[in-house]
Design an enzyme around this catalytic site. Sequence first.
Site, short mmCIF file in Angstrom:
data_model
loop_
_atom_site.label_atom_id
_atom_site.label_comp_id
_atom_site.label_asym_id
_atom_site.label_seq_id
_atom_site.Cartn_x
_atom_site.Cartn_y
_atom_site.Cartn_z
CD GLU A 1 -2.33 -1.12 2.78
OE1 GLU A 1 -2.31 -0.08 3.32
OE2 GLU A 1 -3.09 -2.01 3.21
CB CYS B 1 4.14 51.82 -3.47
SG CYS B 1 3.41 51.24 -1.64
CB CYS C 1 0.94 49.22 -3.70
SG CYS C 1 2.63 47.93 -3.76
S1 IVH Z 1 -0.12 0.06 8.82
C1 IVH Z 1 0.99 -1.60 12.69
N1 IVH Z 1 -0.28 1.20 6.48
O1 IVH Z 1 2.81 5.39 8.86
C2 IVH Z 1 1.06 -1.28 11.32
N2 IVH Z 1 0.46 2.71 8.23
O2 IVH Z 1 5.52 5.41 9.82
C3 IVH Z 1 -0.14 -0.07 11.40
N3 IVH Z 1 1.09 4.92 7.53
O3 IVH Z 1 2.05 5.56 12.26
C4 IVH Z 1 0.18 0.89 10.26
N4 IVH Z 1 0.24 4.85 5.53
O4 IVH Z 1 0.30 6.35 10.46
C5 IVH Z 1 -0.08 1.58 7.93
N5 IVH Z 1 -0.89 2.23 4.22
C6 IVH Z 1 -0.47 2.23 5.53
C7 IVH Z 1 0.07 3.51 5.94
C8 IVH Z 1 0.62 3.77 7.28
C9 IVH Z 1 0.83 5.63 6.41
C10 IVH Z 1 1.44 5.48 8.70
C11 IVH Z 1 0.97 5.15 10.16
C12 IVH Z 1 2.13 4.74 11.03
C13 IVH Z 1 3.37 5.49 10.18
C14 IVH Z 1 4.51 4.73 10.56
#
Ligand code: IVH
Length: 679
Positions: free
Chosen positions: A115, A416, A435
């Site tokens: 993701e 100005c 201005c």
């Molecule tokens: S999963 C335990 N999926 O990245 C796993 N987190 O640096 C739970 N974040 O604090 C997180 N995109 O806020 C997950 N697709 C995604 C994410 C994601 C952004 C953030 C999340 C986490 C931070 C860690």
Amino acid sequence: MNNDELARRAGDLREVLRHHDYLYHVLDAPDVSDEEYDRLFRELRALEEAHPRLRTTDSPTQRVGGSPLESFQTVEHVAPMLSLDSAQEEGKLRRFDERIRRSLGEGTPVEYVLEPKLDGASIELVYEDGALARASTRGDGIRGEGITENVRTIAAVPLRLRSVDRPVPRLLALRGEVIMRIGAFEELNERLMPSEKMPFANPRNAAAGSLRQLDPGITASRPLDIFVYDILGFAEGTDPPETQSAGLRAIRDWGLAPSEMARRVSSVEEILEYHAELLEGRGDLDYEIDGIVIKLNDLAHRAQLGSTSHHPRWAFAFKFPPRKEISRVLKIVPSVGRTGAVTPIAMLRPVELGGVTVSRASLHNREEVARKDIREGDRVRVQRAGDVIPQVLERLEEPDRRRGRRWRMPDACPSCGFELVERGPFTVCLNSFDCPAQLAGRIQHFASRGALDVEGLGEETARQLVSEGLVRHVPDLYALDVEQLTELEGFAEKSADSLVRAIRESSPVELRRFLHGLGIPEVGAAVSQDLARHFGTLEHLRLASAEELEEVEGVGPKMAEQITAFFDNPRNIALVDQLISGPVELIETEGASDASGAEAPFEDLKFVFTGGLERWTRGEAKELVESLGGRVTSSVSSGTDYVVAGSESGSKLDKAGELGVTILDEEGFAALLEDQVGA
Ligand code: IVH
């Protein structure tokens, strides 16, 4: 209607509105117009107002309620909100994969879900019996701050889960990322800029800051969105999903948008490919991502691996290289904008930032310069986030170098000579009408794409026209002739001729573009469109009281005040009158509440842009489409009408091909605009 019928009608309306919310926010494929949605919404609100006992807390009308809080309450999470193990190096990714395979045992098939890693603010949402019960910030991972009232104002967060496609568990805790889209972020900053408030440094800060407002009314005015990527907790007694992919499908069915572009893979090579694809395509997205997240798909495998106190062993964030670089401040120059705000600009030794050469960066205002203590000659870290103007993040210590003097804002306007005044952290020149810098700014804005759309009248030309005394106020533009223009540097007979023609052809113009072009503080393209739609004619708008203005969605007291102040000023009235009684013909729709036909030729059309365009920036292209009533979305679906492909466009093009969506190149898009607008 009797009581039963009234209650049934209210229930039906809520259900229909929820369905439209789902189509819009989750499937990205609305099937009613904004007007139709508003009509249903108003009917429900009127019903509830007439019969308060029909009101329910999960009604779509009940998003903004509550009065400001004194402080946030501490809320314990249903399950710990862990962090992610992360790295930028391929080697570390490979070791993560090896560790997983070793722990699960040789021969166990391993599947990952990939993701995008969203750069926003992580929150927990808890639904009880299908209704949103609480929301909290991540905090220390165990406890966060209760921000329920604020999260209720986010349109993409359903107050009640959908139960049409699958049953809703008694208790459901979800984790997602609240984000602000880049366009919305830029508009917000523009809105905050002229007032005493501080603009946000990037969309993530804007999202996090907006969530942490004690007054939910403020959060409601901030354009927040959410993607949900994890099920944190699930009531016993129901069957939880067994994989991440199934979880994402369930999240979607319940009416929340899972993170887009999830992909299932089973090798490191595929992970590297996905990483490269998203890194290249990140500029195509209208929100910020800072890497990808790799998650083991099988939840039973996850349980086997467990977590450290900090992060799960089954997930890994493979980050992108940052779009930050180090440079040196050559000079700090105050620059006067069209609203009179004087912004200190750092002139930099040019650096490459995410593929663009940057030689200027904003220092925002006097207090920012002082707070960061930036002086001419300093070594600084510079950041560019999305399409956003580059900024100076911080100064780097150089113990051996003698630093220059502290920078001071001049006492007089550099353009100005008028005495400058302080407005909170900002410094402004109040000589608005006389201005030259403000005039040049106004001309440039008036001619910009979302406004009168005069091709060939950019920053440089606007400045020349003013400094050569050819234009003393906006209406003078229409009196320019070819001979005058050819005397300007950089103009030849042909370019002068096309500019004169472009100015002349900017009329007739739709009211909303004209309004936007006037540059009333706080009134951007979107609000201009709402105002034009609501009032129909300039005359109606001009005569509207502050209360009447506030009836328009998106217009708050501050904006209403700016609008009435603008039309109370005799000099503004004189300029507007001079324009509309002479060279500019307005296209108005008497009492129009529907934007149809000539007003919005792109109504209901959805566009996706991919790759780079030559003629427009991404923001301009979006503004163009929206100003014609269309929508721009980030991903291609069967609901997409056109994919506009610039240079180096990637996977979106393939997707469009698969789905049979019409693909236009830049020329094709230009031709479509021309057909529709006759521009
Ligand atoms: S999963 C335990 N999926 O990245 C796993 N987190 O640096 C739970 N974040 O604090 C997180 N995109 O806020 C997950 N697709 C995604 C994410 C994601 C952004 C953030 C999340 C986490 C931070 C860690």
